[in-house]
Design a protein around this motif. Structure first.
Motif, PDB file in Angstrom:
ATOM      1  N   PHE A 217      -2.969 -34.067  13.603  1.00  0.00           N
ATOM      2  CA  PHE A 217      -1.965 -33.452  12.307  1.00  0.00           C
ATOM      3  C   PHE A 217      -2.273 -35.730  12.163  1.00  0.00           C
ATOM      4  O   PHE A 217      -2.917 -36.524  12.689  1.00  0.00           O
ATOM      5  CB  PHE A 217      -0.634 -33.992  12.923  1.00  0.00           C
ATOM      6  CG  PHE A 217      -0.676 -32.964  13.029  1.00  0.00           C
ATOM      7  CD1 PHE A 217       0.015 -31.661  12.503  1.00  0.00           C
ATOM      8  CD2 PHE A 217      -0.744 -31.568  14.672  1.00  0.00           C
ATOM      9  CE1 PHE A 217       0.184 -30.618  12.051  1.00  0.00           C
ATOM     10  CE2 PHE A 217      -0.024 -30.523  14.711  1.00  0.00           C
ATOM     11  CZ  PHE A 217       0.004 -29.665  13.609  1.00  0.00           C
ATOM     12  N   GLN A 218      -2.127 -35.896  10.904  1.00  0.00           N
ATOM     13  CA  GLN A 218      -2.746 -37.011  10.394  1.00  0.00           C
ATOM     14  C   GLN A 218      -0.967 -37.613   8.981  1.00  0.00           C
ATOM     15  O   GLN A 218      -1.199 -36.379   8.641  1.00  0.00           O
ATOM     16  CB  GLN A 218      -3.199 -37.752   9.840  1.00  0.00           C
ATOM     17  CG  GLN A 218      -3.770 -39.036   9.596  1.00  0.00           C
ATOM     18  CD  GLN A 218      -3.500 -39.484   8.477  1.00  0.00           C
ATOM     19  OE1 GLN A 218      -3.634 -38.351   6.932  1.00  0.00           O
ATOM     20  NE2 GLN A 218      -3.423 -40.761   7.942  1.00  0.00           N
ATOM     21  N   ALA A 219      -0.667 -38.066   9.156  1.00  0.00           N
ATOM     22  CA  ALA A 219       0.179 -37.887   7.968  1.00  0.00           C
ATOM     23  C   ALA A 219       0.114 -39.636   6.862  1.00  0.00           C
ATOM     24  O   ALA A 219       1.178 -39.539   6.408  1.00  0.00           O
ATOM     25  CB  ALA A 219       1.399 -38.946   9.044  1.00  0.00           C
ATOM     26  N   GLY A 220      -1.066 -39.995   6.639  1.00  0.00           N
ATOM     27  CA  GLY A 220      -0.887 -40.808   6.055  1.00  0.00           C
ATOM     28  C   GLY A 220      -0.986 -40.456   4.524  1.00  0.00           C
ATOM     29  O   GLY A 220      -1.890 -38.913   4.265  1.00  0.00           O
ATOM     30  N   GLU A 221      -0.607 -40.376   2.864  1.00  0.00           N
ATOM     31  CA  GLU A 221      -0.125 -40.331   2.299  1.00  0.00           C
ATOM     32  C   GLU A 221      -1.554 -40.925   1.347  1.00  0.00           C
ATOM     33  O   GLU A 221      -1.545 -40.769   0.006  1.00  0.00           O
ATOM     34  CB  GLU A 221       1.173 -40.384   1.306  1.00  0.00           C
ATOM     35  CG  GLU A 221       1.712 -41.277   1.011  1.00  0.00           C
ATOM     36  CD  GLU A 221       2.848 -41.163   0.756  1.00  0.00           C
ATOM     37  OE1 GLU A 221       2.851 -41.648  -0.286  1.00  0.00           O
ATOM     38  OE2 GLU A 221       3.798 -40.376   1.460  1.00  0.00           O
ATOM     39  N   SER A 222      -2.280 -42.258   1.615  1.00  0.00           N
ATOM     40  CA  SER A 222      -2.615 -43.157   0.454  1.00  0.00           C
ATOM     41  C   SER A 222      -4.070 -42.072   0.493  1.00  0.00           C
ATOM     42  O   SER A 222      -4.993 -41.553   1.309  1.00  0.00           O
ATOM     43  CB  SER A 222      -2.918 -45.019   1.414  1.00  0.00           C
ATOM     44  OG  SER A 222      -3.791 -44.420   2.578  1.00  0.00           O
ATOM     45  N   ASP A 223      -5.182 -42.937  -0.667  1.00  0.00           N
ATOM     46  CA  ASP A 223      -6.121 -42.726  -0.279  1.00  0.00           C
ATOM     47  C   ASP A 223      -6.917 -42.873   0.942  1.00  0.00           C
ATOM     48  O   ASP A 223      -7.994 -41.564   0.849  1.00  0.00           O
ATOM     49  CB  ASP A 223      -7.492 -43.017  -1.584  1.00  0.00           C
ATOM     50  CG  ASP A 223      -8.328 -43.175  -1.838  1.00  0.00           C
ATOM     51  OD1 ASP A 223      -8.404 -41.200  -2.138  1.00  0.00           O
ATOM     52  OD2 ASP A 223      -9.372 -42.795  -1.858  1.00  0.00           O
ATOM     53  N   GLU A 224      -6.797 -43.711   1.540  1.00  0.00           N
ATOM     54  CA  GLU A 224      -7.303 -43.721   3.295  1.00  0.00           C
ATOM     55  C   GLU A 224      -7.571 -42.556   3.496  1.00  0.00           C
ATOM     56  O   GLU A 224      -8.149 -42.368   4.582  1.00  0.00           O
ATOM     57  CB  GLU A 224      -7.543 -45.435   3.411  1.00  0.00           C
ATOM     58  CG  GLU A 224      -7.994 -45.856   2.663  1.00  0.00           C
ATOM     59  CD  GLU A 224      -7.470 -47.668   3.392  1.00  0.00           C
ATOM     60  OE1 GLU A 224      -6.338 -48.118   2.908  1.00  0.00           O
ATOM     61  OE2 GLU A 224      -8.639 -48.537   3.867  1.00  0.00           O
ATOM     62  N   GLY A 225      -6.103 -42.160   3.916  1.00  0.00           N
ATOM     63  CA  GLY A 225      -5.056 -41.669   4.478  1.00  0.00           C
ATOM     64  C   GLY A 225      -5.795 -40.083   4.451  1.00  0.00           C
ATOM     65  O   GLY A 225      -5.793 -39.449   5.090  1.00  0.00           O
ATOM     66  N   ARG A 226      -5.702 -39.898   2.640  1.00  0.00           N
ATOM     67  CA  ARG A 226      -6.551 -38.240   2.352  1.00  0.00           C
ATOM     68  C   ARG A 226      -7.665 -38.318   3.591  1.00  0.00           C
ATOM     69  O   ARG A 226      -8.397 -36.906   4.443  1.00  0.00           O
ATOM     70  CB  ARG A 226      -6.330 -38.182   1.450  1.00  0.00           C
ATOM     71  CG  ARG A 226      -4.921 -38.172   0.297  1.00  0.00           C
ATOM     72  CD  ARG A 226      -4.993 -38.235  -0.611  1.00  0.00           C
ATOM     73  NE  ARG A 226      -3.526 -38.443  -1.054  1.00  0.00           N
ATOM     74  CZ  ARG A 226      -2.831 -38.188  -2.474  1.00  0.00           C
ATOM     75  NH1 ARG A 226      -3.827 -37.381  -3.164  1.00  0.00           N
ATOM     76  NH2 ARG A 226      -1.417 -38.837  -2.737  1.00  0.00           N
ATOM     77  N   GLU A 227      -8.455 -39.600   3.153  1.00  0.00           N
ATOM     78  CA  GLU A 227      -9.940 -39.144   3.602  1.00  0.00           C
ATOM     79  C   GLU A 227     -10.046 -39.155   4.887  1.00  0.00           C
ATOM     80  O   GLU A 227     -10.849 -38.627   5.397  1.00  0.00           O
ATOM     81  CB  GLU A 227     -10.695 -40.351   2.667  1.00  0.00           C
ATOM     82  CG  GLU A 227     -12.092 -40.008   2.616  1.00  0.00           C
ATOM     83  CD  GLU A 227     -12.633 -39.170   1.316  1.00  0.00           C
ATOM     84  OE1 GLU A 227     -13.863 -38.636   1.417  1.00  0.00           O
ATOM     85  OE2 GLU A 227     -11.539 -38.900   0.648  1.00  0.00           O
ATOM     86  N   PHE A 228      -9.415 -39.737   5.333  1.00  0.00           N
ATOM     87  CA  PHE A 228      -9.248 -40.124   6.951  1.00  0.00           C
ATOM     88  C   PHE A 228      -9.180 -38.501   7.987  1.00  0.00           C
ATOM     89  O   PHE A 228      -9.541 -38.110   8.711  1.00  0.00           O
ATOM     90  CB  PHE A 228      -8.594 -40.405   7.175  1.00  0.00           C
ATOM     91  CG  PHE A 228      -7.879 -40.574   9.301  1.00  0.00           C
ATOM     92  CD1 PHE A 228      -9.237 -41.090  10.031  1.00  0.00           C
ATOM     93  CD2 PHE A 228      -6.758 -40.764   9.484  1.00  0.00           C
ATOM     94  CE1 PHE A 228      -9.005 -40.947  10.932  1.00  0.00           C
ATOM     95  CE2 PHE A 228      -7.164 -41.324  11.443  1.00  0.00           C
ATOM     96  CZ  PHE A 228      -7.890 -41.290  11.915  1.00  0.00           C
ATOM     97  N   ALA A 229      -8.077 -37.572   6.815  1.00  0.00           N
ATOM     98  CA  ALA A 229      -7.202 -36.066   7.189  1.00  0.00           C
ATOM     99  C   ALA A 229      -8.718 -35.647   6.759  1.00  0.00           C
ATOM    100  O   ALA A 229      -8.379 -34.470   7.762  1.00  0.00           O
ATOM    101  CB  ALA A 229      -6.541 -35.745   6.405  1.00  0.00           C
ATOM    102  N   ALA A 230      -8.917 -35.542   5.760  1.00  0.00           N
ATOM    103  CA  ALA A 230     -10.160 -34.508   5.721  1.00  0.00           C
ATOM    104  C   ALA A 230     -11.487 -34.876   5.725  1.00  0.00           C
ATOM    105  O   ALA A 230     -12.670 -33.506   6.429  1.00  0.00           O
ATOM    106  CB  ALA A 230     -10.824 -34.673   4.164  1.00  0.00           C
ATOM    107  N   SER A 231     -11.738 -36.164   6.856  1.00  0.00           N
ATOM    108  CA  SER A 231     -13.266 -35.912   7.546  1.00  0.00           C
ATOM    109  C   SER A 231     -12.839 -35.424   8.942  1.00  0.00           C
ATOM    110  O   SER A 231     -13.565 -35.198   9.548  1.00  0.00           O
ATOM    111  CB  SER A 231     -13.279 -37.579   7.743  1.00  0.00           C
ATOM    112  OG  SER A 231     -12.391 -38.239   8.717  1.00  0.00           O
ATOM    113  N   GLY A 232     -11.421 -35.299   9.487  1.00  0.00           N
ATOM    114  CA  GLY A 232     -11.037 -34.498  11.455  1.00  0.00           C
ATOM    115  C   GLY A 232     -10.525 -34.168  11.263  1.00  0.00           C
ATOM    116  O   GLY A 232      -9.989 -34.077  12.114  1.00  0.00           O
ATOM    117  N   ALA A 233      -9.338 -34.357  10.761  1.00  0.00           N
ATOM    118  CA  ALA A 233      -7.618 -34.058  11.165  1.00  0.00           C
ATOM    119  C   ALA A 233      -7.513 -32.515  11.037  1.00  0.00           C
ATOM    120  O   ALA A 233      -8.357 -31.691   9.585  1.00  0.00           O
ATOM    121  CB  ALA A 233      -6.276 -34.729  10.270  1.00  0.00           C
TER     122      ALA A 233
END
Length: 457
Positions: A217-233
C-alpha cells in the motif's frame, strides 16, 4: 451491453493518533488493551472485510512545547499487534504502516516475510515516508533526509525489499518441495544490492512466504506519491472519498499505470471513509451533528486554530469570535511534526477566508472548526449508506473504502450487521471468503504467477 458490476472492497481502520475518535462516549474503549484489537478484527472478519489497517505514529505530538493531550498518545508496536491478531483470525488481511525513512530494508523485509508466514499469507505493508526532522530526532539519522529526497529513498527501499523477498525464489533456484533440498548450486536467500541509498549484500534468512511478497500500500497524494504508487504499489490509501474529487484522483492514478506495463486492475484505490448510521436519514444527520461536536471540543478547536495562527490562543473563548490578530509567519511553528502544518501553506489567506466565513454564518471558533474540518463521508440509514457506497464504486470514485469508525472498538459493529448484508443482497460484496490470502481477497496476482508468465514466454 452494460458493464458488469464491480465487486466492492471493504477494510477497517483501527483509529490511531487522530481527532476522529469520540473519547467522551461511554462506549469508547482502550487503544492499548489487546481485547480492543481482537474485538475490532473479529468484527471485520465476521463481515468478510478484506483487511484490517493499522496506522503508525513514531513520536508523541507536541504543541507549544507540551505534549498534545487531546487525542490518543500512542499505540503498541504495529508488528507485535498484527502478529498477535494473526492468531485470533483466519482470513482477515493484516496491514501495517511502516516507515521507509527511518528503517532498513533487511529488517522490514524479514518482519513482513515472518508476518506473512505466521498469518498464512495475509500480510500487507503501507509504505510511508517522513519529511520532518522532528520525528527524525527519535532515530540515529534524525532529520538528515531532505524532503525532496524521501521518495527516492522510498523507491529504492521498496525495490530492495523485493530483491530480498525474491532471493528465495529466483529463476535459478529449484527445490524438491517434499524434502526441502535444493536441486541446484544456487544459495537460497543470497542477495547483493548496490545503490545510492543502500549498499548491502548477504543472506536473507526467511524462506519464501505464502504471498511471495506482502501486498504493498502507498498513502501519498502528491504527484511523486501518485507516481510511486503507479510504479509498484498494489493499492493506494487515498483521502479522496467525495464524488468529484474521488473520480479525478481515480482517473489520474489509473492513467499512470500503462507506462509501467500495468493494467488498471493491478492497483486498487481505497479511500478512508467515516460513517454515521441511524434508523432514518434524518436521525443519522442528527447523530452526525452530535458526533462532530463531540470530536471538536472547545479545547480541540483552539488547538486547531493555533495550527494556522502559529501563536498561543488559549486566552480566547472557543465559543467566541475568531482572533483579530493575524497569524505569525516565518517563525518556528508552534506545532511540531503535525500534518496540519503542511496543509496551510498561506496562513494569512486562510485566516482571511475563515474570518469571512465566520462573519457570514455567525460562527464561533468552535463552529468554524466543526464546519471546515473533515466531515463524515457516509451519513444515513443503512439502506442509504449501502446505496451510496455502491454508487461511488460503480462510478469509479474508488474500488472500495477503508472504514474509520468514531468509536473504538465497537464502532464497526452496526455497519457489519446492517450495511454489509445489503451490499451482499445487491451482489456487490462477498458472502464468503473465496481464497486464503490477502491477494486472493483483493484480486491481485501472486508474484510467482507473473514469474511463470515470464518463463513461459
Amino acid at each position: 451491453m452494460s458493464k458488469p458490476l464491480k465487486q466492492i472492497h471493504l477494510a477497517a481502520h483501527f483509529p490511531g493518533v487522530n481527532n476522529t475518535t469520540v473519547w467522551s462516549d461511554p462506549a469508547a474503549g482502550s487503544h492499548i488493551e489487546f481485547s480492543s484489537f481482537t474485538h475490532f478484527a473479529k468484527t471485520a472478519e465476521r463481515a468478510r472485510f478484506d483487511f484490517l489497517f493499522l496506522a503508525e505514529g513514531l513520536r508523541l505530538r507536541e504543541q507549544g512545547g507540551k505534549i498534545y493531550d487531546l487525542d490518543v498518545v500512542g499505540r503498541p508496536d504495529t508488528f507485535t499487534v498484527l502478529a498477535a491478531l494473526a492468531a485470533v483470525t483466519d482470513h482477515l488481511g493484516l496491514t501495517g504502516t511502516i516507515n521507509s525513512t527511518f528503517n532498513e530494508p533487511y529488517e522490514v523485509a524479514r518482519q513482513f516475510a515472518s508476518l506473512d508466514h505466521l498469518s498464512g499469507g495475509r500480510a500487507a505493508w503501507n509504505v510511508v515516508t517522513s519529511w520532518d526532522a522532528f520525528t527524525g530526532e527519535n532515530f540515529r539519522r534524525g532529520g538528515f533526509l531532505p524532503q525532496d529526497e524521501r521518495y527516492s529513498r522510498a523507491k529504492e527501499f521498496l525495490a530492495t525489499t523485493h530483491e530480498l523477498f525474491d532471493s528465495w525464489h529466483g529463476d535459478e533456484i529449484l527445490a524438491d518441495q517434499a524434502t526441502g533440498t535444493f536441486l541446484s548450486d544456487a544459495r537460497a536467500g543470497s542477495f547483493v544490492h548496490k545503490g545510492p541509498q543502500f549498499d548491502i549484500h548477504g543472506q536473507f534468512n526467511v524462506p519464501r512466504s505464502p504471498q511471495g511478497r506482502p501486498v504493498i500500500f502507498q498513502a501519498g497524494e502528491s504527484d511523486e506519491g501518485r507516481e510511486f504508487a503507479a510504479s509498484g504499489a498494489d493499492a493506494i490509501f487515498s483521502r479522496y472519498a467525495t464524488l468529484d474529487a474521488g473520480q479525478a484522483f481515480y482517473t489520474d492514478v489509473k492513467s499512470r499505470l500503462a507506462k509501467y506495463g500495468r493494467r488498471p486492475e493491478e492497483l486498487l484505490i481505497l479511500p478512508a471513509a467515516s460513517f454515521v448510521l441511524g434508523d432514518s436519514d434524518a436521525e443519522a444527520e442528527e447523530i452526525a451533528h452530535q458526533v462532530r461536536r463531540q470530536q471538536v471540543s472547545g479545547a480541540t478547536a483552539l488547538k486547531h486554530l493555533e495550527f494556522v495562527w502559529n501563536r498561543d490562543l488559549s486566552s480566547y473563548d472557543p465559543e467566541g469570535p475568531l482572533p483579530d490578530v493575524d497569524p505569525l509567519v516565518g517563525e518556528e511553528h508552534i506545532s511540531r511534526g503535525r500534518a496540519q502544518v503542511r496543509m496551510y501553506r498561506d496562513p494569512l489567506a486562510i485566516a482571511r477566508e475563515w474570518r469571512e466565513l465566520a462573519e457570514a454564518n455567525k460562527w464561533s471558533i468552535r463552529d468554524l472548526v466543526i464546519n471546515t474540518g473533515n466531515r463524515q463521508t457516509f451519513v444515513g440509514s443503512p439502506a442509504t449508506v449501502a446505496r451510496t457506497i455502491n454508487d461511488f464504486v460503480q462510478s469509479d470514485v474508488s474500488d472500495g473504502f477503508i472504514l474509520v469508525p468514531h468509536i473504538t472498538p465497537g464502532g464497526l459493529d452496526t455497519f457489519a450487521d446492517t450495511v454489509v448484508p445489503l451490499l451482499q443482497e445487491q451482489g456487490v460484496f462477498r458472502t464468503e471468503y473465496e481464497g486464503t490470502t490477502l491477494r486472493d481477497h483483493l484480486g491481485l496476482a501472486h508474484p510467482d504467477d507473473r514469474r511463470s508468465e515470464r518463463v513461459a514466454s
